[in-house]
Design a protein around this motif. Structure first.
Motif, PDB file in Angstrom:
ATOM      1  N   GLU A  13      45.320  11.576   7.101  1.00 10.51           N
ATOM      2  CA  GLU A  13      45.932  10.366   7.639  1.00 10.51           C
ATOM      3  C   GLU A  13      46.427   9.444   6.524  1.00 10.51           C
ATOM      4  N   ILE A  14      45.604   9.286   5.470  1.00  6.18           N
ATOM      5  CA  ILE A  14      46.012   8.442   4.343  1.00  6.18           C
ATOM      6  C   ILE A  14      47.244   9.024   3.653  1.00  6.18           C
ATOM      7  N   ASP A  15      47.238  10.337   3.485  1.00 10.29           N
ATOM      8  CA  ASP A  15      48.381  11.001   2.848  1.00 10.29           C
ATOM      9  C   ASP A  15      49.651  10.778   3.665  1.00 10.29           C
ATOM     10  N   GLY A  16      49.552  10.840   4.979  1.00 13.91           N
ATOM     11  CA  GLY A  16      50.718  10.591   5.818  1.00 13.91           C
ATOM     12  C   GLY A  16      51.228   9.166   5.694  1.00 13.91           C
ATOM     13  N   GLN A  17      50.299   8.192   5.647  1.00 17.30           N
ATOM     14  CA  GLN A  17      50.715   6.797   5.487  1.00 17.30           C
ATOM     15  C   GLN A  17      51.415   6.574   4.141  1.00 17.30           C
ATOM     16  N   ILE A  18      50.865   7.184   3.084  1.00 20.26           N
ATOM     17  CA  ILE A  18      51.485   7.038   1.757  1.00 20.26           C
ATOM     18  C   ILE A  18      52.867   7.677   1.734  1.00 20.26           C
ATOM     19  N   ALA A  19      53.000   8.838   2.375  1.00 23.46           N
ATOM     20  CA  ALA A  19      54.314   9.498   2.417  1.00 23.46           C
ATOM     21  C   ALA A  19      55.329   8.627   3.152  1.00 23.46           C
ATOM     22  N   ASP A  20      54.905   7.970   4.236  1.00 24.92           N
ATOM     23  CA  ASP A  20      55.808   7.072   4.965  1.00 24.92           C
ATOM     24  C   ASP A  20      56.252   5.901   4.088  1.00 24.92           C
ATOM     25  N   ILE A  21      55.301   5.348   3.305  1.00 26.68           N
ATOM     26  CA  ILE A  21      55.654   4.229   2.426  1.00 26.68           C
ATOM     27  C   ILE A  21      56.638   4.676   1.347  1.00 26.68           C
ATOM     28  N   PHE A  22      56.430   5.880   0.799  1.00 27.17           N
ATOM     29  CA  PHE A  22      57.344   6.377  -0.226  1.00 27.17           C
ATOM     30  C   PHE A  22      58.754   6.555   0.346  1.00 27.17           C
ATOM     31  N   ARG A  23      58.859   7.044   1.576  1.00 27.61           N
ATOM     32  CA  ARG A  23      60.176   7.169   2.196  1.00 27.61           C
ATOM     33  C   ARG A  23      60.814   5.798   2.399  1.00 27.61           C
ATOM     34  N   LYS A  51      55.270  -3.424  -0.008  1.00 24.31           N
ATOM     35  CA  LYS A  51      55.013  -2.019   0.342  1.00 24.31           C
ATOM     36  C   LYS A  51      54.311  -1.299  -0.811  1.00 24.31           C
ATOM     37  N   MET A  52      54.683  -1.624  -2.038  1.00 26.18           N
ATOM     38  CA  MET A  52      54.033  -0.987  -3.188  1.00 26.18           C
ATOM     39  C   MET A  52      52.573  -1.411  -3.306  1.00 26.18           C
ATOM     40  N   ARG A  53      52.273  -2.666  -2.970  1.00 24.20           N
ATOM     41  CA  ARG A  53      50.876  -3.118  -2.967  1.00 24.20           C
ATOM     42  C   ARG A  53      50.078  -2.340  -1.920  1.00 24.20           C
ATOM     43  N   ARG A  57      46.894   0.244  -2.494  1.00 23.16           N
ATOM     44  CA  ARG A  57      45.614   0.142  -1.782  1.00 23.16           C
ATOM     45  C   ARG A  57      45.254   1.468  -1.123  1.00 23.16           C
ATOM     46  N   LEU A  58      46.231   2.132  -0.531  1.00 22.95           N
ATOM     47  CA  LEU A  58      45.982   3.416   0.120  1.00 22.95           C
ATOM     48  C   LEU A  58      45.597   4.498  -0.900  1.00 22.95           C
ATOM     49  N   ILE A  59      46.223   4.459  -2.080  1.00 23.05           N
ATOM     50  CA  ILE A  59      45.870   5.451  -3.107  1.00 23.05           C
ATOM     51  C   ILE A  59      44.425   5.251  -3.566  1.00 23.05           C
ATOM     52  N   LYS A  60      44.008   3.986  -3.712  1.00 21.20           N
ATOM     53  CA  LYS A  60      42.612   3.720  -4.066  1.00 21.20           C
ATOM     54  C   LYS A  60      41.676   4.223  -2.967  1.00 21.20           C
ATOM     55  N   GLU A  61      42.060   4.020  -1.730  1.00 19.19           N
ATOM     56  CA  GLU A  61      41.244   4.505  -0.622  1.00 19.19           C
ATOM     57  C   GLU A  61      41.186   6.034  -0.618  1.00 19.19           C
ATOM     58  N   PHE A  62      42.323   6.658  -0.923  1.00 22.31           N
ATOM     59  CA  PHE A  62      42.370   8.120  -1.027  1.00 22.31           C
ATOM     60  C   PHE A  62      41.428   8.607  -2.132  1.00 22.31           C
ATOM     61  N   ASP A  63      41.433   7.897  -3.282  1.00 26.86           N
ATOM     62  CA  ASP A  63      40.567   8.271  -4.401  1.00 26.86           C
ATOM     63  C   ASP A  63      39.093   8.135  -4.023  1.00 26.86           C
ATOM     64  N   ARG A  64      38.733   7.077  -3.318  1.00 25.06           N
ATOM     65  CA  ARG A  64      37.318   6.909  -2.890  1.00 25.06           C
ATOM     66  C   ARG A  64      36.901   8.038  -1.965  1.00 25.06           C
ATOM     67  N   GLU A  65      37.772   8.401  -1.062  1.00 23.65           N
ATOM     68  CA  GLU A  65      37.438   9.488  -0.124  1.00 23.65           C
ATOM     69  C   GLU A  65      37.287  10.813  -0.866  1.00 23.65           C
ATOM     70  N   VAL A  66      38.140  11.037  -1.859  1.00 25.78           N
ATOM     71  CA  VAL A  66      38.040  12.278  -2.653  1.00 25.78           C
ATOM     72  C   VAL A  66      36.708  12.331  -3.386  1.00 25.78           C
ATOM     73  N   LYS A  67      36.305  11.205  -3.972  1.00 22.76           N
ATOM     74  CA  LYS A  67      35.033  11.175  -4.701  1.00 22.76           C
ATOM     75  C   LYS A  67      33.850  11.380  -3.759  1.00 22.76           C
ATOM     76  N   LEU A  92      54.412   6.357  -7.422  1.00 26.35           N
ATOM     77  CA  LEU A  92      54.339   4.906  -7.263  1.00 26.35           C
ATOM     78  C   LEU A  92      54.783   4.200  -8.542  1.00 26.35           C
ATOM     79  N   ASN A  93      54.375   4.718  -9.701  1.00 22.86           N
ATOM     80  CA  ASN A  93      54.784   4.111 -10.973  1.00 22.86           C
ATOM     81  C   ASN A  93      56.298   4.166 -11.156  1.00 22.86           C
ATOM     82  N   SER A  94      56.920   5.240 -10.673  1.00 25.90           N
ATOM     83  CA  SER A  94      58.386   5.315 -10.780  1.00 25.90           C
ATOM     84  C   SER A  94      59.054   4.214  -9.968  1.00 25.90           C
ATOM     85  N   TYR A  95      58.502   3.928  -8.784  1.00 28.65           N
ATOM     86  CA  TYR A  95      59.063   2.836  -7.971  1.00 28.65           C
ATOM     87  C   TYR A  95      58.773   1.470  -8.603  1.00 28.65           C
TER      88      TYR A  95
END
Length: 261
Positions: A13-23, A51-53, A57-67, A92-95
């Motif tokens: 779900e987090i990955d889908g939200q991040i992909a939507d933001i990137f689009r 949107k980048m903020r 936040r979602l990437i940090k949440e993704f990282d916590r879930e991975v850990k 994200l850094n490119s944007y």
């Protein structure tokens, strides 16, 4: 099926939200290039920044879930998830870099507009100048000349640095060209040596083949001579075999004179 869904529904779900933001960011920056009004560009940049903020936040949440899932996943899965996270951060850094560049361009445009707008106040400036004393006019003129001199010095420094960089680049290109020429010459020498060696190998092969033929012929001759000698020794009265030069014919039976009597 999404591989992340097999690992964790929350990760998917987090990955889908991040992909939507990137689009949305990609479309937003494309739209930003078409906007000409500075105020609309500023508002568009603010929306993209928000949107980048959210993406951060979602990437940090993704990282916590991975850990949290790291102890339950195998090393291959953990590696895939970490690579996925690094890919998100890189995108994200490119944007972020694109946002900084757009903000700098917008600021430059605003400065240009401000400078251009001051030209319309020439009459007001003239009125202000008429109220200034001679000393104030001289001081103002000196400051303007100092600013101009500083700008000229900065321009000279930039030109000097550019010339130095160009000289260094030309020297580096010349050195690389000479190195390439030496490499080409060495390759030609190696090619010539290989060709010469191939010719020598062929000649040696022909010589070896010729020597083998001669040795085989000599061996056959020796074998024939030995065979003839053996046959001659075994059957000395065989008239079909000619005497071999150097080999004395068998001795004739001597008849004594007194036996003839």
């Amino acid at each position: 099926m999404d591989p992340l869904s097999a690992i964790s529904e929350e990760l998917a779900e987090i990955d889908g939200q991040i992909a939507d933001i990137f689009r949305a960011l990609s479309n937003g920056f494309q739209k930003l290039e078409k906007i000409r009004d500075s105020n609309r560009q500023s508002r568009q940049l603010e929306e993209l920044t928000e949107k980048m903020r959210e993406c951060k936040r979602l990437i940090k949440e993704f990282d916590r879930e991975v850990k949290d899932l790291e102890s339950r996943n195998d090393p291959g899965t953990n590696k895939m998830l970490n690579e996925k996270k690094q890919s998100m951060i890189k995108e994200l850094n490119s944007y972020v870099a694109l946002k900084k560049q757009s903000a700098a361009n917008l600021e430059t445009k605003r400065v240009d507009l401000f400078d251009g707008g001051t030209e319309g106040f020439g009459e007001e400036n003239a009125m202000l100048a008429s109220t200034m004393t001679n000393q104030q006019l001289l001081d103002s003129g000196n400051r303007m000349m100092d600013d101009t001199d500083q700008a000229i010095e900065r321009s000279k420094k930039v030109v000097h640095d550019t010339v130095n960089v160009g000289t260094e680049t030309a020297a580096a290109l010349k050195a690389q060209t000479e190195q390439m020429s030496r490499i080409v010459n060495e390759l030609d020498s190696i090619h010539f040596s290989i060709k010469k060696a191939s010719q020598l190998v062929k000649e040696l092969g022909r010589q070896v083949a010729t020597d083998r033929c001669i040795m085989a012929l000599l061996f056959l001759i020796v074998i024939g001579v030995i065979a003839v000698i053996i046959v001659k020794l075994v059957n000395p009265h065989n008239k079909d075999i000619r005497d071999i030069p150097g080999l004395a014919p068998p001795a004739m039976n001597r008849k004594l004179l007194w036996n003839a009597r």
